[in-house]
Design an enzyme around this catalytic site. Structure first.
Site, PDB file in Angstrom:
ATOM      1  N   ARG A 109      48.694  25.631  40.760  1.00 20.15           N
ATOM      2  CA  ARG A 109      47.221  26.604  40.100  1.00 20.15           C
ATOM      3  C   ARG A 109      46.767  27.803  41.645  1.00 20.15           C
ATOM      4  NH1 ARG A 109      45.250  29.679  35.948  1.00 20.15           N
ATOM      5  NH2 ARG A 109      43.553  29.268  35.429  1.00 20.15           N
ATOM      6  N   THR A 383      50.296  34.804  29.139  1.00 19.34           N
ATOM      7  CA  THR A 383      50.709  32.776  29.969  1.00 19.34           C
ATOM      8  C   THR A 383      51.980  32.522  29.165  1.00 19.34           C
ATOM      9  OG1 THR A 383      48.838  32.144  30.377  1.00 19.34           O
ATOM     10  CG2 THR A 383      49.985  30.366  30.533  1.00 19.34           C
ATOM     11  N   ASP A 425      38.786  33.839  35.428  1.00 20.73           N
ATOM     12  CA  ASP A 425      39.095  32.259  35.474  1.00 20.73           C
ATOM     13  C   ASP A 425      38.164  31.706  35.533  1.00 20.73           C
ATOM     14  OD1 ASP A 425      41.175  32.548  33.057  1.00 20.73           O
ATOM     15  OD2 ASP A 425      42.110  31.262  34.089  1.00 20.73           O
ATOM     16  N   SER A 455      42.969  26.426  31.375  1.00 18.88           N
ATOM     17  CA  SER A 455      42.859  25.710  30.138  1.00 18.88           C
ATOM     18  C   SER A 455      44.255  25.176  29.745  1.00 18.88           C
ATOM     19  CB  SER A 455      42.353  27.094  28.762  1.00 18.88           C
ATOM     20  OG  SER A 455      41.757  27.383  28.932  1.00 18.88           O
ATOM     21  N   GLY A 474      48.378  30.874  25.536  1.00 17.96           N
ATOM     22  CA  GLY A 474      47.208  31.290  24.533  1.00 17.96           C
ATOM     23  C   GLY A 474      45.774  31.535  24.681  1.00 17.96           C
ATOM     24  N   GLY A 475      45.766  31.437  26.031  1.00 16.96           N
ATOM     25  CA  GLY A 475      44.428  31.555  26.971  1.00 16.96           C
ATOM     26  C   GLY A 475      43.386  30.049  26.347  1.00 16.96           C
TER      27      GLY A 475
HETATM   28  N1  GLY Z   1      45.205  32.403  32.936  1.00 13.50           N
HETATM   29  C1  GLY Z   1      44.378  31.052  31.569  1.00 13.50           C
HETATM   30  C2  GLY Z   1      44.820  29.421  31.783  1.00 13.50           C
HETATM   31  O1  GLY Z   1      45.426  29.476  32.560  1.00 13.50           O
HETATM   32  O2  GLY Z   1      43.737  29.003  31.433  1.00 13.50           O
END
Ligand code: GLY
Length: 572
Positions: A109, A383, A425, A455, A474-475
């Site tokens: 991340r 994503t 985010d 998420s 899908g956010g």
């Molecule tokens: N950028 C979307 C997520 O990582 O939840």
């Protein structure tokens, strides 16, 4: 022989791939004792693009294992699906090594630059500055994907990184046919892209989006990938390329430094594991909220006898579980290296029993009646996810991202790389929704080198005789999709059924249930509305689930790509 399961928009790629439902020939039935450890013998990959799936299979054929294939698929997706992910993004990789059952999560991340600060997206009055956290160069976190791929390859892979990057380099240099989905995404951002010479050079023709099927070549991205193949993926973070990245970001008003890049590390974290209906469910830990939320939701549902309730009551229970876990996401979750995340409590059965006690089968719980925060909005389909099973039984479920389509839509000059806009985010202010309508609190406030809450919910479900490897972009809707897929898998659905099933979603705030056509019958919709659910029919179908299943008892391996997308699942 290679067979592909694919649905969704038709591509010219159809000629390259036989598109048919897949099922590897059934192996002789294994005895119960050997079934638990047996290797599938067949490899399977499902990803958001058939060429990325093919890249992974190429590496498996050329001596690589599932972990090498994951490097190859990640790199190929960066080329052929630049909307969803890229080297300048990040994500989480969930790994299962079959030889000893070892499981780990690679946390790739992004983190905030050192010069980032808690209120950097607020104006003098403390209000969010519109689009600063999504469209500007300040929106970009320090990328994690190259470090994640390097860790995957060095610690778990078998072949040199240069081999795994080769298909992506070829695709960038020789080109690939523009797909309907990428075409549509380019059209949506045309006004911005036409004014950006770097994007225009790579993706536009005379200032316009070329027709579907046009061969898109990305020579600058090819050169960047070749540099990484030659010097190693870690060279993204040091030396000539790092200096070019920093200069390119700062030229656009960003705050990256070479020290930020040098400080970035991909980390290994212990996966989140739960039990549901006798199955072992494994997903990723913070800085994603996905694993905790998934296990918490399953623990809530385990308090009820789902086989003893009506179909509409079952859906109500799933809605109420989604509502409660998203409330906890907003309140408690963030980067575990910066805050104490109450993992044990949130994933404990006792805690879930307490949450379940407030659920009524005949009445929706108003979100406002749960202690919590804020207001919210909707979510998008950005994503990307892919799932890999190799012939030995090694598994990868990976969800990687730039956040929005093409991230911030800004390119770093001369590199062929889009800047992520993952800083959105973070919770820029308690209770203020981000681009996905998700709210947060102090736990997810911005701080230097802190990772923003995600998420993503890549998942392994091991039900004894059957195994699922899955996940979706899908956010904010990702968690619910992995929950619905887990339930569908445990109900016996095939990979193709799981990815195609109509979806519904509740994320605490807004206090509404979004649903795709077919998710509820008319009677169910009437009943849910009658007991207080605010139902919102979705304007579009969401997600792009990629599922691989392995039936240990029969030896059958399946791979299926979501019909909402244009991906490919293949078994060989
Ligand atoms: N950028 C979307 C997520 O990582 O939840």
């Amino acid at each position: 022989m290679k067979r592909f399961a694919r649905a969704g928009a038709c591509l010219c790629l159809a000629l390259l791939f036989a598109i048919a439902w897949v099922a590897a020939p059934a192996a002789p039935t294994a005895s119960a004792a050997s079934a638990a450890t047996a290797a599938p013998g067949h490899a399977a990959i499902a990803s958001a693009h058939p060429l990325a799936t093919a890249a992974g299979l190429e590496i498996l054929r050329n001596g690589g294992n599932a972990f090498d294939a994951a490097v190859a698929v990640s790199a190929a997706l960066a080329v052929v699906e630049p909307t969803g992910s890229g080297l300048t993004g990040g994500g989480l990789y969930l790994l299962h090594r079959q030889s000893d059952g070892f499981e780990t999560a690679i946390d790739a991340r992004e983190f905030a630059p050192a010069a980032a600060s808690r209120d950097m997206f607020l104006d003098a009055k403390g209000e969010p500055v519109p689009r600063l956290s999504t469209d500007s160069a300040l929106a970009a976190g320090i990328p994690g994907e190259p470090a994640g791929m390097a860790l995957l390859a060095a610690k778990y892979g078998k072949v040199p990184v240069a081999r795994s990057l080769a298909p992506a380099i070829r695709l960038a240099r020789e080109g690939f046919p523009l797909s309907a989905r990428v075409h549509e995404s380019l059209e949506r951002r045309l006004a911005q892209f036409a004014g950006d010479p770097d994007v225009a050079r790579n993706f536009l023709r005379d200032g316009a989006v070329p027709p579907v099927g046009t061969i898109i070549r990305q020579p600058e991205l090819a050169a960047t990938l070749e540099y990484l193949a030659q010097h190693g993926l870690d060279s993204f973070y040091h030396g000539k390329l790092a200096a070019q990245l920093v200069a390119g970001v700062r030229a656009q008003g960003g705050i990256w430094t070479e020290a930020d890049l040098a400080a970035y590390r991909a980390l290994e974290r212990k996966p989140i594991v739960g039990q549901y209906r006798g199955a072992r469910v494994v997903s990723v830990p913070p800085p994603s909220s996905g694993g905790i939320a998934l296990i918490e939701a399953l623990n809530i549902l385990a308090q009820f006898d789902l086989s003893g309730v009506t179909p509409v009551q079952r859906k109500q229970l799933v809605i109420e579980a989604m509502r409660r876990v998203h409330r906890d996401r907003a309140l408690y979750l963030g980067d575990p290296d910066f805050i104490d995340v109450p993992v044990s409590r949130l994933t404990s059965v006792d805690y879930a029993a307490g949450l379940a006690a407030s659920i009524r089968l005949d009445r929706a719980t108003p979100s406002a009646s749960l202690p919590g925060i804020g207001a919210g909005a909707a979510a998008g389909p950005q994503t990307t996810h892919f799932s890999v099973l190799d012939g030995d039984g090694n598994r990868v479920a990976a969800t990687i991202t730039l956040n929005f389509f093409f991230g911030s839509g800004r390119m770093i000059a001369g590199t062929g790389l889009f800047l992520n806009n993952e800083m959105d985010d973070f919770s820029m202010k308690p209770g203020v929704p981000n681009g996905f309508g998700l709210v947060g609190a102090d736990a997810n406030a911005i701080a230097p080198h802190k990772r923003m809450l995600s998420s993503v919910t890549p998942v392994f479900v091991d039900a004894g005789s059957r195994v699922l490897i899955g996940g979706s972009p899908g956010g904010s809707r990702i968690i619910g999709m992995s929950l619905l897929a887990t339930l569908a898998f445990l109900d016996g659905q095939s990979a193709a059924e799981i990815v195609a099933a109509p979806r519904f979603h509740q994320q605490y705030i807004p206090d509404a249930v979004q649903y795709e056509a077919g998710a509820f019958t008319d009677d169910e919709a009437r009943a849910l509305a009658g007991q207080g659910d605010l139902l919102e029919p979705a304007a579009y179908r969401w997600g792009n689930f990629q599922a691989v299943t392995w039936d240990r008892a029969t030896g059958k391996v399946e791979a299926a790509s979501d019909p909402r997308g244009e991906g490919g699942g293949a078994v060989e």
